[in-house]
Design a protein around this motif. Structure first.
Motif: not given
Lengths: 272, 375, 309
Positions: C233, C274-276, C279-280, C282-283, C286-287, C289-290, C294
């Motif tokens: 992906l 420090g919120f994210f 471990n994000y 992989d996100v 995708f962002f 990609l989108i 767009v």
């Protein structure tokens, strides 16, 4: 100018480029209300590009384009369909796996309103509208002369019938201008003859017709005025008789050799 | 002649009524019959099958009617389920009533559908597939990780002790006595889900045969022509996407209330693929086919789970392949074989069957551009 | 963030990006020639890694020298993957070449599910330690650490990509490939055997996937039946980012995506207070990609083509 011959569609200085290639440059024309206007030219002259500009599939790069007195640059095709420009496609683009009737019913979409709520509840207004859609679609199928059961899938119709179905579908949108991209392509003489009759009926009902065609006989016998495109430029415009004798037109078709006007009539429009 | 009943004059109509009545009776008696013959576990399986049918019907609107391949459909299911779980569990100490959280979950899923669809629906089909797939993964990753520093979703452990579905004072979480019959919780859920499924079938049928349904199919057939006929393709596609998402969200809420527990594990790509399989295998765009696909694929894994182990034991003396991977293997094979051999599915609608078998040039014309319509 | 950590993230990004680039090339080649997203490509990467794993375990146990084992397992993985690529095309795509777009997409999903589960049946659910066949002593480079494996990955990726560009632009086969991509029917009229060109394209892409699979496993020391799908992906994202159908675009997109991920994961904690956390990671893909689809669906190096009406 009287209301009758006021321009319905007016293009001025229209240009469209694909990369470095100018598909249209500085094309101006105006189509009067109620006439049948022909657009001819050799292959690759920009006819279909012009068509696509007028129907919103392409956006023009230069110039203006007004319809019924309102400018419509950079409009999506569905907007132009709504204001009253309907089209057919050179390579037939029907909804192949929907029935003939459904194809025409889709054409009514833009003139009807029922949404999700109406579809679910089928309240009186929705039912009436649906009935009217079906009825109008059946009328139009008869109008263009499709005799087969209306449930026949579009792709199972004969070639000529498919062309007519496209016209019926376009008419269902209640256009003020019906734009036909080579409607007679691939038709035999009889079919062409009945198409001609159909288009005359359409015009008689008050709809203006814009026609791209290779069949010169059809153009000459049908159109009130004709414009000729060559290499993206308009090289002639006028009544068929005049255009046919125009040396520039003959040159464009025959490759630079202006022939004598008397012999040119049948040669114009011959494609290699 | 005047005394002859109407039904005798129209035998076709009479047969239809008979079939309809028989089907209704079978559906009503099903949980009791299943309970008696196969055990209560199978009633539970029937409940899940109904949920899957709802999901498949929702996806069918997107894929079957409008022709938009959505590979992240389970994300909307997740949104509905987590909405219910967060607002009706000890997680935040909120215990909002069922009739608030279920519609809210559906609405939220719808909003997500619009947010995702608005920028991406102008893309050509296979790009949409990838974007939706990515969206599904994003939702799952967030569900998995939104437990620190602020604990929202409780991470991979998921949320448990979710309130049972309660309609008025009537809780579906416990056994009830009605009219001399005993209705255990799974039976009650069965009837609720059956009603919901029938509602979704009804909605699908009505939409299919409507102005909107025709517009969806026109877009599926030829988007350029559809737009030239005055269909605002972007809005109509968005409508399909939103409708599908709404059904997904609603099914998610029911799922959470029924299971009493949700975790990110239930919302992976596997689930999206499984729902897609139901639609494709059954027959895209055909409600009967989709229902059939849902029933088959919901029951098949259970049959495998119960059958594959013992059969392997008997044949090889040990379990070589665990039922779960066998199930997925069969799904994958089924997708390939069905597309090659029976591209319109096991029970296609008449029109769709003809379409997928024929090769028409209309589809080919779109090959050259990223956009469906030029800019 | 201190400079040495920044440099470290960039190095990591380049290594990961090289892998993405190799896999992205497989997507882009198939797309360029068939206009189709080969959904099963990520699983080919996984199969490559798994085959290399089994072969190397076998040969190392037989006492062969590690470098020779690496070479042999690479050859084995490439051979198996080429065969696999050929088979996928023959079974899942060729019969559907004139079918509606949805059909080959669905068979591709089917193929990838089948491959993944077959791999799980063969190799089990567990994570396998990938044997270490290159020395991996750390080198310090301006405060950042890099080892031989990582250096090799970048160098091999560069070599393979250069070779591919030469093949496509300098050879008869490459010319045939470009011709088929441009206009299949015209190419056929000119005597190009379209079917074999398409088969060869799939096989080449799969060979690159095998190489990439070994690289990932060697870099992380792990092989797993599920490693292909998310990698696939992301590599697809890389191909789209660069402009799908464009070879140089896939390379550029791969490297960029590697960098975006690595830097994003390194900085997201700081950026979000420090919120994210990382471990994000992989996100991001995708962002990206989108966002690309767009705002610039033709990608960085792709051309926007207007539709023929």
């Amino acid at each position: 100018m009287t209301a009758a011959n006021k321009a319905l569609l007016e293009l001025s200085g229209v240009g469209k480029h694909f990369g470095g290639l100018a598909a249209l440059s500085d094309v101006s024309l105006h189509i009067r209300r109620g006439e049948i206007y022909g657009l001819i030219g050799p292959n690759g002259a920009g006819k279909t590009t012009l068509f696509n500009v007028v129907t919103g599939l392409y956006q023009l790069d230069e110039g203006t384009f007004t319809f019924d007195g309102v400018a419509y640059a950079h409009c999506k095709p569905h907007v132009l369909a709504e204001v009253g420009i309907a089209r057919t496609f050179q390579n037939i683009r029907l909804f192949a796996n929907m029935s003939a009737l459904e194809n025409v019913m889709v054409g009514r979409h833009v003139r009807t309103r029922t949404g999700i709520w109406g579809a679910l509840t089928r309240h009186a207004a929705a039912r009436n509208e649906e009935r009217a859609i079906t009825q109008r679609a059946r009328e139009l199928l008869r109008y263009v002369g499709i005799e087969r059961p209306h449930q026949t899938l579009a792709k199972h119709l004969s070639y000529g019938e498919q062309r007519r179905l496209e016209i019926a579908r376009a008419l269902a949108t209640e256009p003020a201008l019906l734009a036909l991209d080579e409607p007679a392509a691939g038709m035999n003489a009889t079919e062409t003859e009945s198409l001609k009759a159909l288009l005359q009926t359409v015009r008689a009902s008050g709809i203006t017709v814009l026609l791209i065609e290779h069949d010169v006989k059809l153009i000459m016998g049908l159109c009130d005025r004709v414009a000729v495109l060559d290499y993206g430029k308009k090289i002639a415009e006028g009544v068929p008789e005049e255009v046919r004798r125009n040396p520039a037109v003959i040159a464009a078709y025959l490759g630079g050799e202006p022939a004598s006007p008397s012999s040119s009539g049948e040669e114009v429009g011959v494609e290699e | 002649m005047r005394n002859v009943p109407d039904s005798l004059l129209h035998p076709g109509k009479r047969n239809a009524w008979l079939a309809f009545t028989a089907l209704a009776l079978v559906l009503l008696a099903l949980p009791f019959a299943t309970d008696a013959l196969l055990g209560r576990g199978w009633v539970r399986i029937a409940d899940f099958a109904l949920l899957y049918i709802m999901l498949a019907l929702g996806l069918n609107i997107v894929v079957g009617y409008a022709g938009l391949l959505d590979l992240g459909y389970v994300a909307f299911f997740a949104v509905g389920a987590y909405c219910y779980a967060l607002l009706g569990s000890p997680q935040f100490g909120l215990h909002l009533p069922f009739w608030v959280v279920l519609p809210l979950g559906a609405l939220l899923a719808c909003v997500f559908g619009v947010l995702l669809g608005a920028p991406t629906l102008r893309l050509r089909g296979d790009y949409l597939a990838i974007v939706t797939l990515g969206f599904g993964e994003i939702i799952r990753i967030f569900l998995n990780n939104l437990n620190a520093p602020a604990n929202i979703t409780n991470g991979p452990q998921g949320i448990s002790m979710i309130d049972p579905i309660r309609i008025g004072g009537f809780s579906l979480g416990s056994t009830h006595e009605l009219l001399g019959f005993t209705f255990p919780s799974v039976h009650l859920h069965y009837y609720l889900f059956l009603c919901c499924t029938l509602l979704v079938v009804f909605v699908s049928l009505r939409l299919e045969d409507s102005r909107i349904g025709r517009a969806w199919m026109a877009i599926r057939e030829d988007e350029v022509a559809a737009e030239a006929m005055g269909i605002n393709t972007r809005n109509i596609k968005l409508l399909a996407f939103a409708m599908g998402a709404t059904f997904g969200g609603a099914a998610g809420g029911l799922f959470a209330g029924f299971q009493g527990f949700v975790s990110p594990e239930s919302f992976g790509l596997t689930e999206s693929v499984m729902i897609l399989c139901m639609v494709v295998l059954g027959g895209m765009g055909h409600i009967g086919g989709v229902v059939l696909g849902g029933v088959l694929l919901a029951l098949l894994p259970e049959a495998l789970r119960n059958g594959a182990g013992p059969v392997q034991q008997a044949l090889f003396g040990k379990t070589l392949v665990d039922p779960e991977s066998l199930r997925m293997l069969l799904f994958g094979l089924a997708l390939i074989v069905v597309m090659l051999v029976r591209p319109a599915g096991l029970w296609p609608s008449v029109q769709r069957r003809r379409e997928l078998i024929a090769d028409d040039g209309v589809v080919q014309q779109e090959q050259d551009t990223v956009y469906d319509s030029s800019k | 963030m201190p400079l040495d950590i920044l440099l470290q993230q960039i190095l990591n990004g380049l290594v990961q990006g090289s892998v993405y680039a190799l896999v992205a090339l497989g997507y882009t080649m198939v797309y360029g020639i068939l206009g189709l997203i080969n959904f099963a490509h990520g699983e080919v990467v996984m199969v490559g890694a798994m085959v290399a794993l089994s072969v190397s375990q076998l040969l190392l146990a037989a006492g062969l020298p590690p470098l020779l084992v690496l070479l042999l397992s690479l050859l084995a993985a490439v051979a198996v993957c080429m065969l696999l690529g050929y088979g996928i095309e023959r079974i899942a795509y060729r019969p559907l070449r004139n079918a509606p777009r949805l059909a080959p997409l669905i068979t591709a999903i089917g193929v990838s599910i089948v491959l993944q589960n077959l791999a799980m049946i063969f190799w089990g659910r567990e994570y396998h330690a990938f044997p270490q066949m290159l020395p991996s002593s750390p080198h310090i480079l301006a405060g950042a650490v890099i080892n031989e494996v990582q250096i090799t990955i970048v160098l091999v990726a560069l070599a393979v990509m250069t070779g591919l560009l030469l093949l496509v632009h300098r050879t008869r086969l490459g010319r045939a490939m470009r011709a088929v991509a441009e206009n299949p029917s015209a190419a056929a009229l000119m005597g190009v055997d379209i079917n074999s060109v398409i088969s060869i394209t799939f096989m080449l892409g799969s060979a690159l996937a095998a190489v990439a699979g070994i690289m990932v496993s060697a870099n992380y020391g792990i092989a797993h039946y599920y490693m292909g799908s998310i990698l696939g992906l992301k590599a697809f994202t890389a191909a789209v980012l660069g402009g799908i159908g464009n070879l140089r675009g896939a390379m550029l997109g791969g490297l960029l995506l590697g960098l975006i991920e690595s830097l994003g994961a390194g900085y997201i904690g700081d950026l979000s207070g420090g919120f994210f956390g990382s471990n994000y990671q992989d996100v991001f893909a995708f962002f990206v990609l989108i966002a690309v689809l767009v705002f610039r669906p033709s990608g960085l190096l792709g051309e926007r083509v207007a539709e023929r009406a």
